[in-house]
Design an enzyme around this catalytic site. Sequence first.
Site, PDB file in Angstrom:
ATOM      1  CE1 TYR A  36      37.154  30.899  30.182  1.00 43.23           C
ATOM      2  CE2 TYR A  36      37.880  31.906  28.159  1.00 43.23           C
ATOM      3  CZ  TYR A  36      37.538  32.005  29.485  1.00 43.23           C
ATOM      4  OH  TYR A  36      37.583  33.210  30.114  1.00 43.23           O
ATOM      5  CD  GLU A  47      40.467  34.906  21.802  1.00 44.07           C
ATOM      6  OE1 GLU A  47      41.282  35.452  22.566  1.00 44.07           O
ATOM      7  OE2 GLU A  47      39.328  34.555  22.166  1.00 44.07           O
TER       8      GLU A  47
END
Lengths: 242, 306
Positions: free
Chosen positions: A164, A171
């Site tokens: 995660y 990103e």
Amino acid sequence: MASGEEDRTVEEKETNNKKRTKGAIATAWLTFYNIAMTAGWLVLAVVMVRYYLQKGTHKGLYKNIARTLKFSQTFALLEVGHCAIGIVRTSVIVTGVQVCSRIFMVWFITNSIRQIQNEESVILFVVVWTITEITRYSFYTFNLLNHLPYFIKWARYNMFIVMYPLGVIGELLTIHAALPYVRRSGMYSLRLPNKYNVSFDYYYFLIIVMLSYIPLFPQLYFHMLRQRRRVLHGEIVVEKDE
Amino acid sequence: MGHVEILDAKTKDKLCFLDKVEPNATIGEIKSMFHKSHPQWYPARQSIRLDPKGKSLKDEDVLQYLPVGTTATFYFRDLGAQISWVTVFLTEYAGPLLIYLMFYFRVPFIYASKYDFTTSKHWVVHLACMCHSFHYVKRLLETLFVHRFSHGTMPLRNIFKNCTYYWGFAAWMAYYINHPLYTPPIYGEQQIRLALIVFLFCQIGNFSIHIALRNLRPPGSKTRKIPYPTKNPFTWIFLLVSCPNYTYELGSWLGFTLMTQCLPVAAFTLVGFIQMTVWAKGKHRSYLKEFRDYPTLRSPILPFIL
């Protein structure tokens, strides 16, 4: 009198039968869906590995996987529908936020801003997504088939702890790399004056998106941590009353 | 004479024991007594119920008419910090009034510095400022002098949520309407005139409904009655709609959208409409539940439609 009672139990049986058929159809569809998604992301993984082994570099890799990535990730929109009609017991909002952020990255960042497609950060988040999705969809598949190997369950509820944050870094770095190109091209933006008396600046929108990771990411992360504690350790977590 | 014990709804701990309570004591009075032993829980933040997971009892409920024995057991839940409805309304409405004016007068640091303290050359911009300001002054005055609130308080966090909504939207729409590059409505005077008529009509309508609702309820009471049309023609809409105050409010903002031809205003109108529809449906449902003779022709917010 007697026939009345019989009619009632016949009705009940019919409703129960309908419920059971609906449940069976839902399970069949979900099983098919999860197998298809597992396959899709496996294909992506194989293509990436093969490309890197052949070419020894990540440059040009994105072009190769673009179509499969777009297809697999967009298909995941169905999952919001699954929650909405109730065949999957997850919050529509949580799923919606997750899927939307993925769609956003794929279509509105990497697909439309060609200059950043060879960035390392793109490879980072695509690899993270691939590992995560293969684990997740195979977990759902085995669950639906009532035959869940422990290592898949372990992977599903432990790998995210590292995956995660890595995905978020990938990103954010990608969006950050895209900023100068967005500013220069003025893409997806609407300037004044116009007859709608509104303006939209994609550049500042992206900055707000990056900032929104700050409140949103911990919420999703702790949601997964809570689920992990419940599933792996059978802890009874007392949810805070609203 | 009865006794009252109050337990925590979650932990079932005994929080308070009140002995020698009059049978005609109200829940409100019991809350005051509980407050004395636990000063941090003022009555507005107490939820007293018969069942840990049940509904809150009302302040007006009388002890002897409740299904309890000589020692009544109540469960307590802390509703969290509370703030009065009047305070919330005044704050959330004063914001848009002042914020819009800041943009109208082009206070520095909003637009390019050469526009500081200038005024728009379009007369519709001045009209819009008057309408927007009038709307919020009306709301503030209604809060102070017209509305009769059922509940005294709401949770404290609501003020942050509500102010963000009102203040944020006000800033967003004011920025564009008062912008030096603002584009006036396509159909010019005709569009603006029609919009103004719609806006004023709905403002008067909305005010008429507020007055009619206020007159249903004697001062200081919390009684609920079915509202009916009065001699004021603006209230005749009660024949078709349960919550015409929301209908008129929608109309006002549609008028303002038409007048300014500004997308953020349309967005604000849409979001407000969605929220008011939710409220209207809820109110309509409670009217139906409470009054068996409730008029069947009425819809929650839009005649025959919604």
